[in-house]
Design a protein around this motif. Structure first.
Motif, PDB file in Angstrom:
ATOM      1  N   TYR A  59       6.188  -1.900   6.935  1.00  0.00           N
ATOM      2  CA  TYR A  59       4.759  -2.219   7.084  1.00  0.00           C
ATOM      3  C   TYR A  59       3.899  -1.034   7.498  1.00  0.00           C
ATOM      4  N   PRO A  60       4.251  -0.267   8.541  1.00  0.00           N
ATOM      5  CA  PRO A  60       3.408   0.878   8.884  1.00  0.00           C
ATOM      6  C   PRO A  60       3.342   1.930   7.782  1.00  0.00           C
ATOM      7  N   LEU A  61       4.408   2.069   7.007  1.00  0.00           N
ATOM      8  CA  LEU A  61       4.392   3.037   5.910  1.00  0.00           C
ATOM      9  C   LEU A  61       3.444   2.586   4.796  1.00  0.00           C
ATOM     10  N   LEU A  62       3.377   1.286   4.543  1.00  0.00           N
ATOM     11  CA  LEU A  62       2.417   0.763   3.565  1.00  0.00           C
ATOM     12  C   LEU A  62       0.986   0.975   4.048  1.00  0.00           C
ATOM     13  N   LEU A  81       8.877  11.507  -9.812  1.00  0.00           N
ATOM     14  CA  LEU A  81       8.719  10.383  -8.895  1.00  0.00           C
ATOM     15  C   LEU A  81       9.477  10.605  -7.590  1.00  0.00           C
ATOM     16  N   PHE A  82      10.612  11.291  -7.662  1.00  0.00           N
ATOM     17  CA  PHE A  82      11.440  11.497  -6.477  1.00  0.00           C
ATOM     18  C   PHE A  82      10.850  12.526  -5.522  1.00  0.00           C
ATOM     19  N   MET A  83       9.813  13.239  -5.973  1.00  0.00           N
ATOM     20  CA  MET A  83       9.106  14.175  -5.100  1.00  0.00           C
ATOM     21  C   MET A  83       7.680  13.709  -4.825  1.00  0.00           C
ATOM     22  N   PHE A 138      10.302   2.733 -10.552  1.00  0.00           N
ATOM     23  CA  PHE A 138      10.871   3.355  -9.360  1.00  0.00           C
ATOM     24  C   PHE A 138      11.078   2.308  -8.268  1.00  0.00           C
ATOM     25  N   TYR A 139      10.060   1.489  -8.061  1.00  0.00           N
ATOM     26  CA  TYR A 139      10.145   0.418  -7.058  1.00  0.00           C
ATOM     27  C   TYR A 139      11.320  -0.510  -7.358  1.00  0.00           C
ATOM     28  N   VAL A 147       9.684   3.462  -0.428  1.00  0.00           N
ATOM     29  CA  VAL A 147      11.142   3.272  -0.447  1.00  0.00           C
ATOM     30  C   VAL A 147      11.632   2.179   0.521  1.00  0.00           C
ATOM     31  N   PRO A 148      11.236   2.172   1.817  1.00  0.00           N
ATOM     32  CA  PRO A 148      11.754   1.105   2.695  1.00  0.00           C
ATOM     33  C   PRO A 148      11.361  -0.299   2.236  1.00  0.00           C
TER      34      PRO A 148
END
Length: 448
Positions: free
Chosen positions: A413-416, A222-224, A376-377, A232-233
């Protein structure tokens, strides 16, 4: 697509996990939402919360693997019992003012919460039909947050005539413990994913069990996983703002009985927010990706407006110049603005987290994968919360805390959007994912 109603149906099982969370984390939320865990001095609550979210961060990540090995009943039963212990520690603190029990109980609750929320997330995101995940998330969120509504009424009613200088009474904590104990017993009603059958004949998983070595490898991966890194943010920020909202808005601005009333509306707003965003994520557009883009954009707009309102409110007081306590009966027009802001915070929380859960649920359909994703979330979320409680304990200014929260949520938001663009499939492509998970009529009868 209609809702099926058998005991082994997704609707009933999601409803049951909603009731479990109504009784346990729902009541915990009401306890935390009073500011300082209902105590005049928030130090013990802040330190207990730091211990809680530190262990939660670890066991949130491990929780998905543990859930896959132990199954829902044993995992949830052991997890829910830790909530009873935590409420009991504040009953003890009411009399002895020793932090050690509360901090230890907080650390133990972190373990239990990690297991509970990994299991809950797997159930909520993997049991529903792929094109109704937003609806089921809103059903869960509404039932769960009704716990916060009822939980808010407990301190409101039982402390209505107590002075501001007092902590909440013993009956408040006992009331929370009764609900939490009921939720612990109710967790035994949850079925394993292999026995849950959707109305189109598909199972939630075709894997009967897991093992330790498999889960260790899959959790490490999961970390990769670039999908998880984009989460993550959003994960970090999604509980980070609770400290500011509970301690430094509700706890600082309102008197004891009004804080309880505010929480009734805070968690009620969560129900409205989850229902609204759930409808948008399932029904607003034909394309699932388009629904995702629109939903994230809407939440971003609402978030900007509410945090801007929070900034306007925060400029009126500080840690060194705290306002006079507001009362819902006696403060008149002065009460309205901060009350509406706190209501808005609840609305935004549900919209934000329901959207993130929808995105996670759109990344896969099987229980094993989604239990790890949600774990993970929750682990990252809890690490953020642990830091937030210590930020407040170290007397960081209220304004700085608000700006941190606003920036962290805005960055997510932009990452989602990127995640939806690159990883979320539309319904036509979804058929390939669920192919091979059908069950025969005979096997449906076996688990009904």
């Amino acid at each position: 697509m209609g809702f099926e109603g058998g005991y082994n149906s997704p609707l009933v099982q999601v409803g049951l996990i909603g009731l479990v969370c109504f009784c346990c984390p729902g009541m915990f939320n009401a306890l935390s939402g009073m500011g300082g865990g209902g105590q005049v001095d928030p130090t013990a609550s802040n330190n207990a919360s730091t211990a809680l979210y530190t262990t939660f961060a670890i066991f949130g990540i491990l929780g998905g693997g543990i859930y896959n090995i132990l199954g829902p009943r044993l995992t949830l039963l052991s997890a829910c019992s830790t909530y009873v212990l935590y409420a009991g520690s504040f009953l003890y603190y009411n009399h002895h003012k020793h932090q050690a029990f509360a901090i230890t109980a907080g650390a133990i609750l972190g373990v239990g919460a990690g297991l509970l929320w990994a299991g809950q997330g797997a159930i909520m995101t993997s049991y529903p039909p792929p094109n109704r995940k937003g609806t089921y998330i809103s059903i869960f969120w509404s039932i769960f947050n009704m716990g916060g509504v009822i939980g808010g009424l407990i301190p409101f009613a039982l402390n209505y005539h107590r002075s501001e200088a007092a902590s909440v009474n013993d009956a408040t904590y006992i009331g929370f413990m009764v609900f939490m104990s009921a939720g612990t017993l109710l967790s035994l009603a949850i079925l394993p994913p292999s026995k849950v059958v959707r109305d189109d004949g598909t199972r939630c998983t075709n894997i009967q069990y897991s093992n330790v070595s498999t889960e260790v490898v899959e959790i490490a991966r999961l970390f990769m996983n670039w999908k998880m890194l984009l989460i993550v943010p959003a994960a970090w920020s999604s509980n980070f703002f609770y400290t500011y909202q509970f301690n430094n808005v509700n706890g600082v601005m309102f008197n004891l009985r009004t804080r309880g009333l505010n929480n009734v509306f805070y968690w009620g707003a969560q129900m409205l927010g989850s229902i609204g965003i759930g409808y948008i994520m399932d029904f607003s557009f034909k394309s699932r990706r388009t629904r995702g883009f629109f939903g994230i954009g809407l939440v971003a707009a609402v978030s900007t407006a509410i945090w801007a309102g929070g900034l306007a409110n925060q400029l009126g007081y500080s840690r060194n110049h705290k306002p006079d306590k507001l009362d819902f009966k006696d403060s008149g027009a002065d009460f309205a603005g901060p009350f509406v802001l706190y209501f808005g915070f609840g609305l935004l929380d549900a919209m934000f987290q329901s959207t993130v859960y929808w995105v996670i649920g759109a990344l896969a359909n099987d229980s094993e994968t989604l239990s790890r994703y949600v774990g993970f979330y929750k682990g990252v979320q809890s690490a953020g919360a642990a830091v937030a409680w210590q930020v407040d304990t170290h007397n960081v200014s209220f304004l700085t805390q608000l700006i941190l929260n606003w920036v962290l949520t805005t960055v997510s938001y932009p990452l989602l959007v990127v995640l939806v663009l690159l990883a979320v499939k539309n319904e036509g492509e979804e058929k390939e994912i669920t192919k091979g998970m059908e069950v025969t009529p005979a096997s449906v009868k076996e688990v009904a």
